[in-house]
Design a protein around this motif. Structure first.
Motif, PDB file in Angstrom:
ATOM      1  N   TYR A  58      -4.712   6.660  -9.656  1.00  0.00           N
ATOM      2  CA  TYR A  58      -4.072   4.355  -9.571  1.00  0.00           C
ATOM      3  C   TYR A  58      -3.985   3.835  -8.735  1.00  0.00           C
ATOM      4  O   TYR A  58      -5.163   2.909  -8.618  1.00  0.00           O
ATOM      5  CB  TYR A  58      -2.542   5.074 -10.242  1.00  0.00           C
ATOM      6  N   ARG A  59      -4.239   4.182  -7.686  1.00  0.00           N
ATOM      7  CA  ARG A  59      -3.499   3.460  -6.647  1.00  0.00           C
ATOM      8  C   ARG A  59      -5.272   3.142  -5.906  1.00  0.00           C
ATOM      9  O   ARG A  59      -5.912   2.418  -5.734  1.00  0.00           O
ATOM     10  CB  ARG A  59      -3.162   4.460  -5.488  1.00  0.00           C
ATOM     11  N   LEU A  60      -6.137   4.482  -6.287  1.00  0.00           N
ATOM     12  CA  LEU A  60      -7.692   4.421  -5.842  1.00  0.00           C
ATOM     13  C   LEU A  60      -8.543   3.717  -6.994  1.00  0.00           C
ATOM     14  O   LEU A  60      -8.882   2.191  -6.184  1.00  0.00           O
ATOM     15  CB  LEU A  60      -8.209   5.708  -5.883  1.00  0.00           C
ATOM     16  N   ALA A  61      -8.014   3.887  -7.646  1.00  0.00           N
ATOM     17  CA  ALA A  61      -8.598   1.856  -8.560  1.00  0.00           C
ATOM     18  C   ALA A  61      -8.129   0.999  -8.880  1.00  0.00           C
ATOM     19  O   ALA A  61      -9.236   0.001  -8.705  1.00  0.00           O
ATOM     20  CB  ALA A  61      -7.967   2.747 -10.562  1.00  0.00           C
ATOM     21  N   ALA A  62      -6.775   0.861  -7.715  1.00  0.00           N
ATOM     22  CA  ALA A  62      -6.303  -0.396  -7.756  1.00  0.00           C
ATOM     23  C   ALA A  62      -7.266  -0.589  -6.670  1.00  0.00           C
ATOM     24  O   ALA A  62      -7.677  -2.298  -6.025  1.00  0.00           O
ATOM     25  CB  ALA A  62      -5.134  -0.105  -7.567  1.00  0.00           C
ATOM     26  N   LEU A  63      -7.556  -0.302  -5.291  1.00  0.00           N
ATOM     27  CA  LEU A  63      -8.509  -0.614  -4.275  1.00  0.00           C
ATOM     28  C   LEU A  63     -10.130  -0.557  -4.416  1.00  0.00           C
ATOM     29  O   LEU A  63     -10.086  -1.323  -3.965  1.00  0.00           O
ATOM     30  CB  LEU A  63      -8.614   0.928  -3.469  1.00  0.00           C
ATOM     31  N   GLN A  64     -10.495   0.028  -5.293  1.00  0.00           N
ATOM     32  CA  GLN A  64     -11.632  -0.315  -5.691  1.00  0.00           C
ATOM     33  C   GLN A  64     -11.765  -1.394  -6.684  1.00  0.00           C
ATOM     34  O   GLN A  64     -13.124  -2.294  -7.272  1.00  0.00           O
ATOM     35  CB  GLN A  64     -12.221   0.686  -6.694  1.00  0.00           C
TER      36      GLN A  64
END
Length: 249
Positions: A22-28
């Protein structure tokens, strides 16, 4: 990392990986406020899975905040948050049908939705496109996914593939690990971005010849999962630790 005593080590590891997704999706920049979802199957015989608390932003999600639901979409343990009903329909369908769907990632990215609208869908225009095209399916739009009867049609369209374009809607990937699932989405999303950029540039586009596309299918597993995913995932977690720490609490 602080694991609640009632959660097994195996489930906690899955929770940490899912929160990282989830957090990596937000960073991307792949999130759509609170309106998409990533899920994971809970280890064990109970057919439970984890999904985001509906109303929490992707960059806020932690391992302990994820909501555990059963096969009917009912919360297994109390949570102040509900679950997105459309998320339950899509993700439960895939988890139930595919043993290899340990993680399922569904996004509404601009490039992904844009390509899903195009009649030809993803085209063999770039090296990035070749790997998704080796295992890509399509599912026609039926409206907001609130009808349980759509599950059977979605599963039939998915077949044995691990990447899907939901027409007029977005992208979906699945994998045996968070690493596999993320890398598949990265390749699919990047291929969509390249296609939209190339089309915007005008002029005739050069398609990759069919024999090359056929040959890449033998190599796609090595790149999209296994060695490729296992090499990229630790680096992604290091990036997350630098830029948005705290997912594993």
């Amino acid at each position: 990392m602080s694991r609640p005593s009632l959660i097994s080590l195996q489930e906690w590891a899955v929770r940490c990986d899912l929160a990282a997704l989830y957090r990596l999706a937000a960073l991307q920049g792949w999130d759509d406020l609170i309106f998409t979802h990533i899920s994971a199957r809970v280890p064990g015989p109970d057919h439970h899975f984890l999904i985001n608390p509906y109303g929490m932003m992707f960059e806020e999600i932690t391992a302990s905040s994820l909501v555990k639901v059963d096969a009917d979409g009912q919360k297994v343990v109390p949570s102040e948050y509900d679950v997105n009903p459309a998320g339950f329909i899509i993700h439960s369908a895939v988890h139930e049908a595919r043993e290899d769907a340990q993680f399922v990632m569904h996004l509404h990215t601009v490039a992904g939705v844009a390509v899903s609208i195009q009649r030809e869908g993803l085209q063999p225009l770039s090296q990035h496109s070749l790997f998704p095209l080796a295992s890509l399916s399509y599912h026609d739009y039926e409206g907001v996914a609130l009808n349980p009867e759509e599950k059977a049609r979605l599963v039939a369209d998915l077949g044995g593939t691990s990447l899907m374009m939901l027409r007029n809607h977005g992208l979906l990937t699945l994998g045996r690990s968070a690493a596999d699932t993320f890398l598949k989405m990265f390749m699919l999303q990047r291929a969509c971005e390249i296609q939209i950029a190339a089309q915007a540039g005008g002029g005739e586009l050069i398609r990759i010849p069919a024999p090359i596309l056929a040959g890449i299918r033998a190599q796609s597993d090595k790149v999209m999962r296994g060695s490729g995913a296992s090499l990229a995932w630790p680096g992604l977690l290091r990036r997350l630790a630098r830029q948005n720490p705290g997912h594993d609490v």
